[in-house]
Design an enzyme around this catalytic site. Structure first.
Site, PDB file in Angstrom:
ATOM      1  N   CYS A 163       0.687  -1.240   0.044  1.00 13.06           N
ATOM      2  CA  CYS A 163       0.043  -0.179  -0.002  1.00 13.06           C
ATOM      3  C   CYS A 163       0.739   1.158   0.081  1.00 13.06           C
ATOM      4  CB  CYS A 163      -0.871  -0.050   1.192  1.00 13.06           C
ATOM      5  SG  CYS A 163      -2.265  -1.392   1.080  1.00 13.06           S
ATOM      6  N   ASN A 179      -9.910  -0.128   0.382  1.00 16.56           N
ATOM      7  CA  ASN A 179      -8.482  -0.001   0.223  1.00 16.56           C
ATOM      8  C   ASN A 179      -8.109  -0.557  -1.117  1.00 16.56           C
ATOM      9  OD1 ASN A 179      -5.767  -0.374   0.594  1.00 16.56           O
ATOM     10  ND2 ASN A 179      -6.184  -1.230   2.814  1.00 16.56           N
ATOM     11  N   HIS A 211      -3.404   7.349   2.375  1.00 12.64           N
ATOM     12  CA  HIS A 211      -3.937   5.853   2.175  1.00 12.64           C
ATOM     13  C   HIS A 211      -5.237   5.651   2.441  1.00 12.64           C
ATOM     14  CE1 HIS A 211      -3.980   1.827   0.971  1.00 12.64           C
ATOM     15  NE2 HIS A 211      -3.657   1.405   2.009  1.00 12.64           N
TER      16      HIS A 211
HETATM   17  N1  ACO Z   1     -17.833  -8.580   9.953  1.00 10.54           N
HETATM   18  C1  ACO Z   1     -18.430  -8.906  11.045  1.00 10.54           C
HETATM   19  N2  ACO Z   1     -17.495  -9.189  12.354  1.00 10.54           N
HETATM   20  C2  ACO Z   1     -16.050  -9.162  11.919  1.00 10.54           C
HETATM   21  C3  ACO Z   1     -15.651  -8.886  10.678  1.00 10.54           C
HETATM   22  C4  ACO Z   1     -16.494  -8.490   9.767  1.00 10.54           C
HETATM   23  N3  ACO Z   1     -16.147  -8.322   8.305  1.00 10.54           N
HETATM   24  N4  ACO Z   1     -14.290  -8.872  10.883  1.00 10.54           N
HETATM   25  C5  ACO Z   1     -14.108  -9.327  11.988  1.00 10.54           C
HETATM   26  N5  ACO Z   1     -14.968  -9.541  12.623  1.00 10.54           N
HETATM   27  C6  ACO Z   1     -15.258  -9.672  13.919  1.00 10.54           C
HETATM   28  C7  ACO Z   1     -13.990 -10.433  14.675  1.00 10.54           C
HETATM   29  O1  ACO Z   1     -14.196 -11.868  14.311  1.00 10.54           O
HETATM   30  C8  ACO Z   1     -14.019 -10.359  16.210  1.00 10.54           C
HETATM   31  O2  ACO Z   1     -14.960 -11.023  16.790  1.00 10.54           O
HETATM   32  P1  ACO Z   1     -14.490 -11.671  18.140  1.00 10.54           P
HETATM   33  O3  ACO Z   1     -14.426 -10.547  19.122  1.00 10.54           O
HETATM   34  O4  ACO Z   1     -15.720 -12.544  18.119  1.00 10.54           O
HETATM   35  O5  ACO Z   1     -13.370 -12.602  17.909  1.00 10.54           O
HETATM   36  C9  ACO Z   1     -14.606  -8.773  16.191  1.00 10.54           C
HETATM   37  O6  ACO Z   1     -15.189  -8.577  14.935  1.00 10.54           O
HETATM   38  C10 ACO Z   1     -13.496  -7.595  16.368  1.00 10.54           C
HETATM   39  O7  ACO Z   1     -12.223  -7.934  15.510  1.00 10.54           O
HETATM   40  P2  ACO Z   1     -11.136  -7.020  15.382  1.00 10.54           P
HETATM   41  O8  ACO Z   1     -10.283  -7.681  14.310  1.00 10.54           O
HETATM   42  O9  ACO Z   1     -10.597  -6.896  16.869  1.00 10.54           O
HETATM   43  O10 ACO Z   1     -11.779  -5.747  14.967  1.00 10.54           O
HETATM   44  P3  ACO Z   1     -11.002  -4.439  14.710  1.00 10.54           P
HETATM   45  O11 ACO Z   1     -11.780  -3.361  15.714  1.00 10.54           O
HETATM   46  O12 ACO Z   1      -9.470  -4.335  15.012  1.00 10.54           O
HETATM   47  O13 ACO Z   1     -11.038  -4.091  13.001  1.00 10.54           O
HETATM   48  C11 ACO Z   1      -9.996  -4.103  11.017  1.00 10.54           C
HETATM   49  C12 ACO Z   1     -10.538  -5.193  12.176  1.00 10.54           C
HETATM   50  C13 ACO Z   1     -10.968  -3.324  10.452  1.00 10.54           C
HETATM   51  C14 ACO Z   1      -9.472  -5.239   9.974  1.00 10.54           C
HETATM   52  C15 ACO Z   1      -8.858  -3.280  11.731  1.00 10.54           C
HETATM   53  O14 ACO Z   1      -8.054  -4.024  12.526  1.00 10.54           O
HETATM   54  C16 ACO Z   1      -7.967  -2.550  10.524  1.00 10.54           C
HETATM   55  O15 ACO Z   1      -8.687  -1.730   9.895  1.00 10.54           O
HETATM   56  N6  ACO Z   1      -6.616  -3.088  10.933  1.00 10.54           N
HETATM   57  C17 ACO Z   1      -5.957  -2.313   9.680  1.00 10.54           C
HETATM   58  C18 ACO Z   1      -5.887  -3.136   8.374  1.00 10.54           C
HETATM   59  C19 ACO Z   1      -5.293  -2.475   7.238  1.00 10.54           C
HETATM   60  O16 ACO Z   1      -5.132  -1.345   7.195  1.00 10.54           O
HETATM   61  N7  ACO Z   1      -4.589  -3.052   6.362  1.00 10.54           N
HETATM   62  C20 ACO Z   1      -4.106  -2.721   5.124  1.00 10.54           C
HETATM   63  C21 ACO Z   1      -2.545  -2.072   5.187  1.00 10.54           C
HETATM   64  S1  ACO Z   1      -2.307  -1.510   3.668  1.00 10.54           S
HETATM   65  C22 ACO Z   1      -1.504  -2.896   2.771  1.00 10.54           C
HETATM   66  O17 ACO Z   1      -0.476  -3.027   2.618  1.00 10.54           O
HETATM   67  C23 ACO Z   1      -2.508  -3.646   1.879  1.00 10.54           C
END
Ligand code: ACO
Length: 329
Positions: free
Chosen positions: A114, A284, A254
């Site tokens: 990214c 993204n 980003h």
């Molecule tokens: N729908 C419903 N529930 C979900 C989903 C979904 N799509 N995805 C995860 N959950 C659940 C999980 O299973 C978890 O449930 P549990 O507590 O029963 O285990 C709960 O939601 C919370 O999950 P978390 O992973 O803690 O959620 P978080 O608030 O951290 O959000 C997210 C997750 C959106 C992925 C966040 O961590 C994030 O944005 N991280 C950065 C990702 C990013 O920017 N990546 C790209 C980098 S750039 C590149 O190089 C490609």
């Protein structure tokens, strides 16, 4: 004094097909509310089955060349940033070169996920500054939908397909690209990756069965890293430019997660009206996210001539980077 090096043409392209959060509700255990609240994403574009990254990149590249008033033969270097190349090799840049007819260009891909677009324009600027290239076509293009595990709700809801391109050259007016700061921390190389299909874990029936050819991510670790680095590298780039955060007219980060963007803007004291956000529309798009947003912001009047823009990326690697530029068109 050496001339400024800046963007002399810009274009972008996204596929027509829109997939909303409600569409995803029908194929996996997720909800519009969860996706919207945790990420800010409402919909994303998805390429059809016959469209690869190069096809999207070609459309963006042609738009950037037209905007620059140049033909493909004028380009002497193509750098394509992508984490979803058409093939492991040859480079997607060479495939694009053939399709647009840039017969006088050298071409290579750059792998910085990214942060790819920031790495690529920084590289392009160095080529021009050294005299080794005059007109460089930089393309960020992604068909990420092809490398997602559509059964993994933790990743599938986050990404989208699209492409953005710029032409970089010496410019008569303004400062162009003022400075860039790049960084990486390879200790995080397994926080966001595709395990199989390379030489570490070659393709086999087993890797296909285990969905080893799709994106795996430790979301919360990446979230923590991104929240910290976005601010650090932005401040470093602004300081290196001899400017202050108050001088920034447009903060163009980003587009991965609205919470990361808003937190970063708040910590830097940049008001939200100066922050360009389009992730609700596209999700993204990795290396395409910044150039698509930049093209959109220029076309809809959010960015005007003379504006100081701070672009910042982060991603797999782990990698990060920020560029400060004056919009001189
Ligand atoms: N729908 C419903 N529930 C979900 C989903 C979904 N799509 N995805 C995860 N959950 C659940 C999980 O299973 C978890 O449930 P549990 O507590 O029963 O285990 C709960 O939601 C919370 O999950 P978390 O992973 O803690 O959620 P978080 O608030 O951290 O959000 C997210 C997750 C959106 C992925 C966040 O961590 C994030 O944005 N991280 C950065 C990702 C990013 O920017 N990546 C790209 C980098 S750039 C590149 O190089 C490609």
């Amino acid at each position: 004094m050496s001339k400024a090096i800046g963007i002399v043409g810009i274009g972008s392209y996204v596929p027509d097909r829109i997939v909303t959060n409600y569409d995803l509700e029908k194929i996996m255990d997720t909800s519009n509310d969860w996706i919207l609240e945790r990420t800010g994403i409402e919909r994303r574009r998805v390429a059809d089955k016959d469209t690869a990254s190069s096809d999207l990149g070609v459309k963006a590249a042609e738009a950037a060349l037209a905007d620059a008033g140049l033909s493909a033969e004028d380009i002497d270097l193509i750098i394509t940033a992508t984490l979803s190349p058409d093939m492991i090799f040859p480079s997607t840049a060479c495939v694009i070169q053939e399709k647009i007819g840039a017969v006088n260009a050298a071409a290579f891909d750059l792998s910085a996920a990214c942060t790819g677009f920031i790495y690529a324009i920084t590289t392009a600027k160095a080529f021009i500054a050294s005299g080794d290239a005059k007109k460089v076509l930089v393309i960020g293009t992604e068909a990420i939908s092809k490398i997602l595990n559509w059964e993994d709700r933790k990743t599938a809801v986050l990404f989208g397909d699209g492409a953005g391109a710029v032409v970089l050259a010496e410019t008569e007016e303004g400062k162009g690209i003022i400075t860039s700061v790049l960084g990486s921390d390879g200790t995080g190389n397994q926080l966001l990756y595709i395990p199989a299909g390379g030489t570490r874990m070659p393709a086999s029936y087993e890797t296909v069965d285990r969905k080893g050819h799709t994106i795996v991510m430790d979301g919360s670790e990446v979230f923590k890293f991104a929240s910290r680095k976005m601010v650090e590298v932005s401040e470093e780039a602004v300081n290196k430019s001899g400017l202050t955060l108050q001088d920034i007219d447009c903060f163009l980060p980003h587009q991965a997660n609205l919470r990361i963007i808003k937190n970063a803007a708040k910590r830097m004291g940049i008001p939200l009206e100066k922050v360009y956000i389009n992730l609700h529309e596209y999700g993204n798009m990795s290396a395409a996210s910044i150039p698509v947003a930049l093209d959109e912001a220029v076309k809809n009047g959010h960015i005007k001539k003379g504006d100081i823009i701070l672009m910042v990326g982060f991603g797999a690697g782990l990698t990060w980077g920020a560029t400060v530029l004056e919009w001189n068109r």
